[in-house]
Design a protein around this motif. Structure first.
Motif, mmCIF file in Angstrom:
data_model
loop_
_atom_site.group_PDB
_atom_site.id
_atom_site.type_symbol
_atom_site.label_atom_id
_atom_site.label_comp_id
_atom_site.label_asym_id
_atom_site.label_seq_id
_atom_site.Cartn_x
_atom_site.Cartn_y
_atom_site.Cartn_z
ATOM 1 N N LEU A 361 3.228 -26.553 -31.039
ATOM 2 C CA LEU A 361 2.046 -26.654 -31.918
ATOM 3 C C LEU A 361 1.783 -25.429 -32.318
ATOM 4 O O LEU A 361 1.693 -24.299 -31.846
ATOM 5 C CB LEU A 361 0.821 -27.035 -30.949
ATOM 6 C CG LEU A 361 -0.344 -27.500 -31.684
ATOM 7 C CD1 LEU A 361 -0.281 -28.722 -32.268
ATOM 8 C CD2 LEU A 361 -1.525 -27.525 -30.578
ATOM 9 N N MET A 382 16.393 -27.982 -22.748
ATOM 10 C CA MET A 382 16.392 -26.883 -23.542
ATOM 11 C C MET A 382 14.877 -26.981 -24.507
ATOM 12 O O MET A 382 14.340 -26.045 -24.686
ATOM 13 C CB MET A 382 17.349 -26.969 -24.698
ATOM 14 C CG MET A 382 18.682 -26.932 -24.096
ATOM 15 S SD MET A 382 18.882 -25.523 -23.037
ATOM 16 C CE MET A 382 19.949 -26.169 -21.965
ATOM 17 N N LEU A 384 12.336 -27.776 -23.647
ATOM 18 C CA LEU A 384 11.132 -27.673 -22.765
ATOM 19 C C LEU A 384 10.619 -26.270 -22.970
ATOM 20 O O LEU A 384 9.219 -25.907 -22.921
ATOM 21 C CB LEU A 384 10.968 -27.981 -21.375
ATOM 22 C CG LEU A 384 11.212 -29.585 -20.905
ATOM 23 C CD1 LEU A 384 11.854 -29.561 -19.496
ATOM 24 C CD2 LEU A 384 9.939 -30.046 -21.210
ATOM 25 N N ALA A 385 11.458 -25.256 -23.086
ATOM 26 C CA ALA A 385 11.229 -23.892 -23.304
ATOM 27 C C ALA A 385 10.378 -23.655 -24.343
ATOM 28 O O ALA A 385 9.437 -22.661 -24.393
ATOM 29 C CB ALA A 385 12.554 -23.024 -23.275
ATOM 30 N N GLY A 386 10.371 -24.519 -25.577
ATOM 31 C CA GLY A 386 9.737 -23.989 -26.678
ATOM 32 C C GLY A 386 8.498 -24.984 -26.768
ATOM 33 O O GLY A 386 7.549 -24.847 -27.825
ATOM 34 N N ALA A 387 8.148 -25.706 -25.807
ATOM 35 C CA ALA A 387 7.287 -26.703 -26.016
ATOM 36 C C ALA A 387 5.784 -26.003 -25.478
ATOM 37 O O ALA A 387 5.581 -25.485 -24.249
ATOM 38 C CB ALA A 387 7.471 -27.746 -24.973
ATOM 39 N N LEU A 410 -2.404 -30.155 -25.403
ATOM 40 C CA LEU A 410 -2.261 -28.792 -25.241
ATOM 41 C C LEU A 410 -1.844 -28.642 -23.705
ATOM 42 O O LEU A 410 -2.541 -28.546 -22.981
ATOM 43 C CB LEU A 410 -3.398 -27.995 -25.709
ATOM 44 C CG LEU A 410 -3.692 -27.829 -27.211
ATOM 45 C CD1 LEU A 410 -3.784 -29.091 -27.797
ATOM 46 C CD2 LEU A 410 -4.836 -27.024 -27.562
ATOM 47 N N GLU A 412 -0.815 -25.042 -22.696
ATOM 48 C CA GLU A 412 -1.347 -23.860 -22.371
ATOM 49 C C GLU A 412 -2.488 -23.637 -22.629
ATOM 50 O O GLU A 412 -3.048 -22.679 -23.393
ATOM 51 C CB GLU A 412 -0.375 -22.737 -23.100
ATOM 52 C CG GLU A 412 1.211 -22.739 -23.163
ATOM 53 C CD GLU A 412 1.825 -22.160 -22.048
ATOM 54 O OE1 GLU A 412 1.316 -21.653 -21.056
ATOM 55 O OE2 GLU A 412 3.054 -22.661 -22.081
#
Lengths: 421, 421
Positions: A361, A382, A384-387, A410, A412
């Motif tokens: 996002l 893989m 998941l790291a950028g999610a 969201l 984080e």
């Protein structure tokens, strides 16, 4: 032999889990350890702020009445009878045309009811005495911060469940909370099941993979604000799994297993729940990934059987375990925060099931934009790291086009959402 | 006697500080302690993923060539010669019309090059032998995840400086990082100055207030990802302050004091910097709050003299100390993330100085909306509790109206920004 399972809707699954939500407890920690925790009680002002009338600027405390005749052509002169910094008190009571030089934050001397700012004061001295003169009428209360102006004793300033950020830390200190009531971190028990799993330090061998789900879920548990008790890995063997799970449950607030919940021939969790006497709330949800998520209930404790598939495991935790844990942390918006965003990709293929797509996002010109963070194959960690979010693509008979508005969850974020979304 | 100071522009102040930025160092921590830290090195794939050809679904591993004649009217029958779960290996090599029952994640048996999904397979048994038949042609590679399909050995998957989230934890585990190279947390020394300050546990007395800045700044330091070494409170006395600061500097990476930087009669920090032989980079910035922020440099170390005013202190830390610390944490976007938002309030009064207004940033229909989180009086800590952002109102001759677009800096965010904004 395929066991027949009836999928339930996501909302119904969340409701069944949340029926067993419970409040957590309080522990008192030092203010030095309270950053990042959650208040388990309302934060009340224990005194007025300020708790005495004070000067908000450097200047001269005066009796305003003495300036009533002041003007550009009529400078009023005051004798400087004292000089105090913040934290100091003047023992002088102001008489007519007397003033005290005063620093920002210092308490107003007795008799004073206004402060002349430094820029407007002209300082002189004569015969070893100091004088100040001013050409402007000052009103009663001018440049004075009055007691209770910012907060009144007893007022609720921050509500229970708030994430303790730097501003709240400052308030806690202001009101003398050297011990802070915070929500005790729930303890989450965790077992990984699967004969294919190697420990992280073990070298790869044919047919086996390293256990990554436990580390992922541990981080998710910590992100939520809870503590992990990791019990280790279990082979796909019924008796071993049963004994391990049965003895671990007592030590934790909720219990999570990864793997063993499919309808595969080596998936024992369903039988383990049965032998434990747990009530299975559901074992299939109409969603992708995470459809085989199983949740059971035993003597007031929830047992989460998450898929061994990393992305299903990830989503199952966030949708079902997170709100239970956040509720125990005193938070009244315990679900993932939902917002609207512009879809930055095409999903031409329709899918009968609601999908949760791991996404990145971003913000473009003040608008949320969401992009899938990788191929959405369920065995790929893989992406998941950028999610930092999960895009919700409702099931149906049509695909989704670049530019349409979609819902995103969201990951984080401390704000959260109440239910239903 | 007012010392004359020349304010410099914010950008110039940031540049002067960042000239002294330096890289931090690496420490190796257990994967169990790496969540929330920052990678100090690129994360590389230490093997292919998957590292063997595997079945992505439950089903039957076959030689695709055996299905070449399959059709709705021509069912092809296979003998089931083995049955393996994930993590198991079959010692059978498939001959013509032989199949191995295989579970998700299991390694493909020798000779097999396709998987028949369970739904398409019809299982039978006869004379104690098991059989499977299928009516569809399968291509070579159908339903097989090939070695290296998700990641190739040696590939950089996540860059240095990344915040370790649950997805990255999963990757670290997958690639066998039981020890993880993370940026060592910089140590920030902290002193509060001010004779008016009481300790948090002390009862209020006239003229004095409890020290809240140290707790606020400690939380800000922790939020950035660094460690605090709090040395305590100092009275407004030159010699005491000088000795304390001089002996503490050696133990820390950067040094922060709060208070004592104004031009008040009891503000000793400027003279302390002088006596230490430190080079003052600036002592006044054209901004509100925080104009009296002073930064000095001594033997490779930065000394931040933040205002004793809570909001000035808060802003000064975020603008000037944060990017130095984030750089030491290997992060290449060390500044606060800047985005655009719609202003949800009126600021009719023009102000010659650029203002940083403590704000609450929300999302409405996918758009960022920013609202001041309290009266912007500089002595009010209340508004800091609700602040998740700083709104930037550029100085000038006009006010700002509800509905206009303004820049905001995000405080609770790991993304960051490079410079210039």
């Amino acid at each position: 032999m395929l066991e027949k399972r009836t999928p339930i809707q996501i909302g119904e699954a969340v409701n069944r889990v949340m029926k067993f939500k419970k409040n957590g407890s309080t522990e008192w920690v030092s203010i030095n350890e309270s950053f990042g925790r959650f208040l388990s009680d309302d934060l009340r002002a224990t005194s007025d702020v300020p708790h005495f009338d004070r000067a908000p600027y450097d200047g001269f405390a005066i009796r305003s009445i003495d300036t009533s005749e002041a003007s550009q052509s009529n400078s009023i002169m005051f004798e400087v009878v004292d000089h105090i910094g913040a934290g100091m008190l003047s023992d002088k009571e102001l008489g007519p045309n007397q003033t005290v030089r005063i620093m920002t934050g210092a308490q107003m001397p007795v008799g004073a009811d206004a402060v002349v700012m430094l820029e407007l004061a002209k300082e002189t001295s004569q015969d070893g005495k100091k004088y100040m003169s001013v050409k402007k009428v000052h009103k009663k209360g001018e440049n004075v911060s009055y007691r209770g102006e910012d907060a009144k004793e007893g007022e609720v300033l921050v509500s229970k469940g708030a994430f303790i950020n730097p501003g709240i830390q400052a308030m806690l200190a202001t009101f003398g909370y050297d011990k802070v009531p915070v929500a005790k971190k729930p303890i989450v028990g965790l077992y990984a099941t699967g004969t294919e799993l190697l420990e992280v330090h073990e070298p790869l061998v044919p047919g086996k993979i390293r256990n990554s789900n436990s580390y992922m879920i541990s981080a998710q548990i910590q992100r939520v604000g809870a503590d992990v008790r990791y019990f280790g890995q279990l082979p796909d063997d019924f008796d071993t799994c049963f004994e391990a799970v049965a003895s671990a449950i007592d030590e934790v607030d909720i219990f999570i297993t990864t793997g063993g919940v499919s309808v595969g021939d080596f998936d024992y969790l369903p039988q383990i729940y049965e032998k434990l006497g747990a009530e299975v709330l559901f074992n299939k949800v109409a969603m992708r990934p995470g459809s085989v998520t199983t949740v059971a209930h035993l003597d007031g404790k929830l047992l989460f059987g998450l898929s061994g598939n990393p992305s299903a495991c990830y989503v199952g935790f966030e949708l079902f375990a997170r709100p239970i844990l956040r509720t125990m942390l005193s938070i009244d918006s315990p679900h993932l925060r939902k917002e609207k965003a512009v879809l930055n990709a095409d999903f031409p293929k329709a899918n009968p099931f609601t999908r949760f797509v791991r996404s990145s996002l971003t913000i473009e010109d003040g608008r949320l934009v969401v992009t899938p963070s990788g191929l959405d194959k369920s065995n790929i960690i893989m992406s998941l790291a950028g999610a930092n979010s999960l895009m919700i693509l409702p099931g149906g008979t049509r695909g989704f086009e670049h530019g349409v508005e979609v819902d995103v969850l969201l990951l984080e974020d401390q704000t959260g959402n109440q239910w239903p979304w």
